[in-house]
Design an enzyme around this catalytic site. Structure first.
Site, PDB file in Angstrom:
ATOM      1  NE  ARG A 194      -3.871  -2.235   2.098  1.00 54.18           N
ATOM      2  CZ  ARG A 194      -3.596  -3.445   2.549  1.00 54.18           C
ATOM      3  NH1 ARG A 194      -2.430  -3.664   3.155  1.00 54.18           N
ATOM      4  NH2 ARG A 194      -4.437  -4.433   2.408  1.00 54.18           N
ATOM      5  CE  LYS A 216      -1.386  12.999 -15.334  1.00 57.21           C
ATOM      6  NZ  LYS A 216      -1.744  13.364 -16.723  1.00 57.21           N
ATOM      7  CD  GLU A 258       5.739  14.906 -23.525  1.00 57.55           C
ATOM      8  OE1 GLU A 258       5.038  15.940 -23.432  1.00 57.55           O
ATOM      9  OE2 GLU A 258       5.257  13.758 -23.505  1.00 57.55           O
ATOM     10  CE  LYS A 300       4.624  16.457 -15.224  1.00 63.21           C
ATOM     11  NZ  LYS A 300       4.767  15.169 -15.899  1.00 63.21           N
ATOM     12  CD  GLU A 310      -4.622  15.419 -16.291  1.00 63.21           C
ATOM     13  OE1 GLU A 310      -3.417  15.140 -16.223  1.00 63.21           O
ATOM     14  OE2 GLU A 310      -5.392  14.904 -17.093  1.00 63.21           O
ATOM     15  NE  ARG A 314      -0.010  16.186 -13.691  1.00 61.33           N
ATOM     16  CZ  ARG A 314       0.674  15.420 -12.868  1.00 61.33           C
ATOM     17  NH1 ARG A 314       0.463  15.494 -11.557  1.00 61.33           N
ATOM     18  NH2 ARG A 314       1.579  14.588 -13.309  1.00 61.33           N
ATOM     19  CG  ASN A 318      -2.677  15.486 -20.603  1.00 60.24           C
ATOM     20  OD1 ASN A 318      -1.601  14.960 -20.311  1.00 60.24           O
ATOM     21  ND2 ASN A 318      -3.713  15.458 -19.786  1.00 60.24           N
ATOM     22  CG  HIS A 321      -0.147  13.957 -24.187  1.00 55.13           C
ATOM     23  ND1 HIS A 321       0.554  15.089 -24.524  1.00 55.13           N
ATOM     24  CD2 HIS A 321       0.714  13.204 -23.438  1.00 55.13           C
ATOM     25  CE1 HIS A 321       1.775  15.035 -23.993  1.00 55.13           C
ATOM     26  NE2 HIS A 321       1.892  13.898 -23.332  1.00 55.13           N
ATOM     27  CG  HIS A 325      -2.084   9.099 -24.928  1.00 55.35           C
ATOM     28  ND1 HIS A 325      -2.532   9.381 -23.661  1.00 55.35           N
ATOM     29  CD2 HIS A 325      -0.736   9.276 -24.879  1.00 55.35           C
ATOM     30  CE1 HIS A 325      -1.510   9.731 -22.887  1.00 55.35           C
ATOM     31  NE2 HIS A 325      -0.418   9.676 -23.615  1.00 55.35           N
ATOM     32  CG  HIS A 338       5.176   9.174 -25.065  1.00 53.18           C
ATOM     33  ND1 HIS A 338       3.810   8.961 -25.038  1.00 53.18           N
ATOM     34  CD2 HIS A 338       5.394  10.275 -24.304  1.00 53.18           C
ATOM     35  CE1 HIS A 338       3.239   9.890 -24.287  1.00 53.18           C
ATOM     36  NE2 HIS A 338       4.171  10.696 -23.832  1.00 53.18           N
TER      37      HIS A 338
HETATM   38  N1  NAD Z   1       4.194   9.923 -15.913  1.00 54.35           N
HETATM   39  C1  NAD Z   1       4.179  10.942 -16.726  1.00 54.35           C
HETATM   40  O1  NAD Z   1       3.829  12.062 -16.347  1.00 54.35           O
HETATM   41  C2  NAD Z   1       4.624  10.744 -18.145  1.00 54.35           C
HETATM   42  C3  NAD Z   1       4.914  11.856 -18.948  1.00 54.35           C
HETATM   43  C4  NAD Z   1       5.421  11.648 -20.226  1.00 54.35           C
HETATM   44  C5  NAD Z   1       5.629  10.345 -20.684  1.00 54.35           C
HETATM   45  N2  NAD Z   1       5.306   9.296 -19.875  1.00 54.35           N
HETATM   46  C6  NAD Z   1       5.528   7.921 -20.324  1.00 54.35           C
HETATM   47  O2  NAD Z   1       6.915   7.754 -20.584  1.00 54.35           O
HETATM   48  C7  NAD Z   1       7.066   6.726 -21.546  1.00 54.35           C
HETATM   49  C8  NAD Z   1       8.053   7.181 -22.579  1.00 54.35           C
HETATM   50  O3  NAD Z   1       9.288   7.429 -21.924  1.00 54.35           O
HETATM   51  P1  NAD Z   1      10.656   7.356 -22.704  1.00 54.35           P
HETATM   52  O4  NAD Z   1      10.543   8.168 -23.920  1.00 54.35           O
HETATM   53  O5  NAD Z   1      11.707   7.646 -21.730  1.00 54.35           O
HETATM   54  O6  NAD Z   1      10.726   5.840 -23.216  1.00 54.35           O
HETATM   55  P2  NAD Z   1      11.455   4.536 -22.621  1.00 54.35           P
HETATM   56  O7  NAD Z   1      11.335   4.483 -21.175  1.00 54.35           O
HETATM   57  O8  NAD Z   1      10.926   3.405 -23.411  1.00 54.35           O
HETATM   58  O9  NAD Z   1      12.976   4.763 -22.998  1.00 54.35           O
HETATM   59  C9  NAD Z   1      13.339   4.873 -24.331  1.00 54.35           C
HETATM   60  C10 NAD Z   1      14.462   3.907 -24.693  1.00 54.35           C
HETATM   61  O10 NAD Z   1      15.698   4.425 -24.237  1.00 54.35           O
HETATM   62  C11 NAD Z   1      16.381   3.431 -23.474  1.00 54.35           C
HETATM   63  N3  NAD Z   1      17.184   4.156 -22.520  1.00 54.35           N
HETATM   64  C12 NAD Z   1      16.787   4.761 -21.383  1.00 54.35           C
HETATM   65  N4  NAD Z   1      17.786   5.460 -20.870  1.00 54.35           N
HETATM   66  C13 NAD Z   1      18.846   5.288 -21.665  1.00 54.35           C
HETATM   67  C14 NAD Z   1      20.167   5.765 -21.655  1.00 54.35           C
HETATM   68  N5  NAD Z   1      20.580   6.658 -20.746  1.00 54.35           N
HETATM   69  N6  NAD Z   1      21.016   5.356 -22.607  1.00 54.35           N
HETATM   70  C15 NAD Z   1      20.590   4.509 -23.578  1.00 54.35           C
HETATM   71  N7  NAD Z   1      19.349   4.046 -23.671  1.00 54.35           N
HETATM   72  C16 NAD Z   1      18.484   4.431 -22.714  1.00 54.35           C
HETATM   73  C17 NAD Z   1      15.281   2.598 -22.912  1.00 54.35           C
HETATM   74  O11 NAD Z   1      15.740   1.334 -22.507  1.00 54.35           O
HETATM   75  C18 NAD Z   1      14.323   2.534 -24.096  1.00 54.35           C
HETATM   76  O12 NAD Z   1      14.776   1.583 -25.018  1.00 54.35           O
HETATM   77  C19 NAD Z   1       5.706   6.447 -22.115  1.00 54.35           C
HETATM   78  O13 NAD Z   1       5.220   5.243 -21.584  1.00 54.35           O
HETATM   79  C20 NAD Z   1       4.874   7.606 -21.626  1.00 54.35           C
HETATM   80  O14 NAD Z   1       3.520   7.258 -21.452  1.00 54.35           O
HETATM   81  C21 NAD Z   1       4.821   9.477 -18.630  1.00 54.35           C
END
Ligand code: NAD
Length: 431
Positions: A194, A216, A258, A300, A310, A314, A318, A321, A325, A338
């Site tokens: 929890r 999030k 972003e 942010k 949100e 907030r 998006n 998005h 999405h 993404h």
């Molecule tokens: N929580 C939130 O507020 C929020 C906001 C924006 C995006 N997101 C989420 O984030 C995700 C996208 O994140 P992302 O773009 O980081 O993708 P990801 O986490 O898939 O990373 C992208 C790629 O880079 C690799 N990688 C990571 N760090 C590395 C490094 N330092 N060197 C080499 N390779 C590396 C990873 O293994 C992966 O293959 C989506 O699922 C999206 O929904 C969440």
């Protein structure tokens, strides 16, 4: 969602054709980084300094004072009362064990990472957690890499490891990776016993400017992205900008979508800075990258501090998005990155805003131009036909974040001419 998936996705797919990549640009001489100044928000008191001696923050946040020799160049506070936390930004922060250790609760740590990031940084992070700290023991779970694994089965591997390792409520989860790992680890931390302490160590630009901040967390459902999750804030976010040195160019470009978003929705001077410095960002100029991360986190944090769950403001984060999405869900998770989907979705949102007469020609062109400069060329697939569900449907209405007024202004609204939405979709389809 009234628009059909295929029209949304076709629209998005075509939009990418309009976003021509120019990644292979030559590095500029030097990025222009505005001289250190305090952000306008009184809640945030982040400062950027070039010397090792950094300015730090006074607030309700549990911000520790890094030592004088710390490499932390910026601290941004996310001001959420007793759930406030600092975002540390700097080069070489994983070489500072004290910084990380000061946010660990208990004697047990579970590092959640993936098969790509583990060989690069797991040893270093384990060292940082345990150096001169014999009381702490570290377990790790290495998940498969990719958006398509951001699901319940993969999440269960985290719980399996935590339970097998007999972790108790005084443990700390550490997310080491990009947004996928951060979202999954955060959700696991929210749910395990929890709720246990957790720390974000984001290693992609996307995660450093956006996903690691704001609490999030969650996983995807086959019918909709990020549909299952929780708001759960970390104890701190530690952004070591050196980790970007190993990030592939396409991933870096994806994160820039972003960054552009913050400028468009609320920070005109930041957008103007991006227009001048996009080549430097793509060329990984350290001062440009550091400034982009700092300013993005400040934006942010300011929004999240005002609207953590949100209920209004907030939602403006998006931008792009709703369309984006739908693209990700419809094409299959991971087909586009993404940020690529968000960039396409942002161009669509700008197009619709323009058709509604809410922004002028010049702003529309600037959006297309800057995202064209930042985006990769992988948006070509037309292989889509699955359904989409978007969580921004509220009370049966499709709500969109659209640009309205001068640069830096936007609205979150369901109050627009439906025909105009269809026109936008058709325009992208037909182009
Ligand atoms: N929580 C939130 O507020 C929020 C906001 C924006 C995006 N997101 C989420 O984030 C995700 C996208 O994140 P992302 O773009 O980081 O993708 P990801 O986490 O898939 O990373 C992208 C790629 O880079 C690799 N990688 C990571 N760090 C590395 C490094 N330092 N060197 C080499 N390779 C590396 C990873 O293994 C992966 O293959 C989506 O699922 C999206 O929904 C969440």
């Amino acid at each position: 969602m009234a628009a059909s998936t295929s029209s949304l996705l076709a629209a998005a797919s075509s939009s990418c054709a309009a976003i021509s990549p120019r990644l292979a640009r030559a590095a500029p001489a030097a990025a222009s980084v505005p001289s250190p100044s305090r952000p306008s928000c009184p809640i945030l008191r982040a400062s950027s300094v070039s010397s090792h001696r950094s300015l730090f923050v006074a607030s309700a946040a549990p911000t520790m004072q890094p030592p004088a020799e710390s490499r932390v160049s910026t601290v941004v506070d996310v001001d959420l009362g007793d759930r406030s936390y600092p975002i540390y930004i700097g080069s070489g922060l994983l070489d500072e064990p004290d910084l990380l250790q000061s946010h660990v609760h208990g004697k047990r740590v579970l590092v959640v990472t993936n098969t790509t990031v583990a060989p690069l940084y797991l040893e270093k992070v384990t060292w940082a957690l345990t150096h001169n700290n014999p009381n702490v023991s570290v377990d790790s779970v290495i998940l498969p890499d990719g958006e398509k694994y951001k699901d319940m089965d993969t999440l269960m591997k985290v719980f399996d490891k935590a339970i097998e390792s007999r972790l108790d409520r005084r443990c700390t989860f550490v997310a080491l990776g990009g947004g996928v790992i951060g979202d999954m680890c955060g959700f696991a931390a929210a749910a395990f016993l929890r709720g246990v302490n957790f720390i974000q160590i984001p290693t992609t630009l996307m995660a450093q400017v956006d996903s690691s901040v704001g609490g999030k967390t969650g996983i995807n459902h086959p019918l909709g992205k990020n549909m299952i999750g929780a708001f759960y804030q970390p104890q701190c976010v530690l952004v070591d900008t050196d980790t970007l040195n190993t990030l592939p160019d396409r991933e870096l470009a994806s994160g820039i979508a972003e960054v552009v978003k913050y400028g468009l929705i609320r920070d005109a001077p930041f957008f103007e800075w991006q227009e001048k410095n996009m080549s430097a960002l793509l060329a990984r100029d350290p001062s440009a990258v550091a400034y982009a991360i700092k300013r993005s986190c400040e934006n942010k944090a300011e929004v999240v501090a005002q609207d953590e769950k949100e209920s209004g403001l907030r939602a403006t984060l998006n931008l792009g998005h709703t369309f984006g999405h739908a693209i990700e869900t419809g094409l299959g998770y991971g087909a586009w990155l993404h940020g690529e989907a968000i960039a396409a979705g942002t161009v669509m949102a700008a197009d619709m805003s323009h058709r509604l007469g809410w922004i002028d020609d010049s702003l529309y062109k600037r959006v297309v131009e800057i995202l064209g400069e930042s985006q990769a060329s992988h948006c070509t697939s037309r292989d889509y036909d699955s359904g989409d569900v978007d969580k921004k449907v509220a009370d049966g209405l499709l709500r969109l974040i659209l640009l309205k007024g001068p640069l830096g202004s936007c609205v979150f609204t369901g109050d627009y001419d439906r025909k105009v939405l269809d026109e936008t979709l058709h325009a992208f389809c037909d182009s």
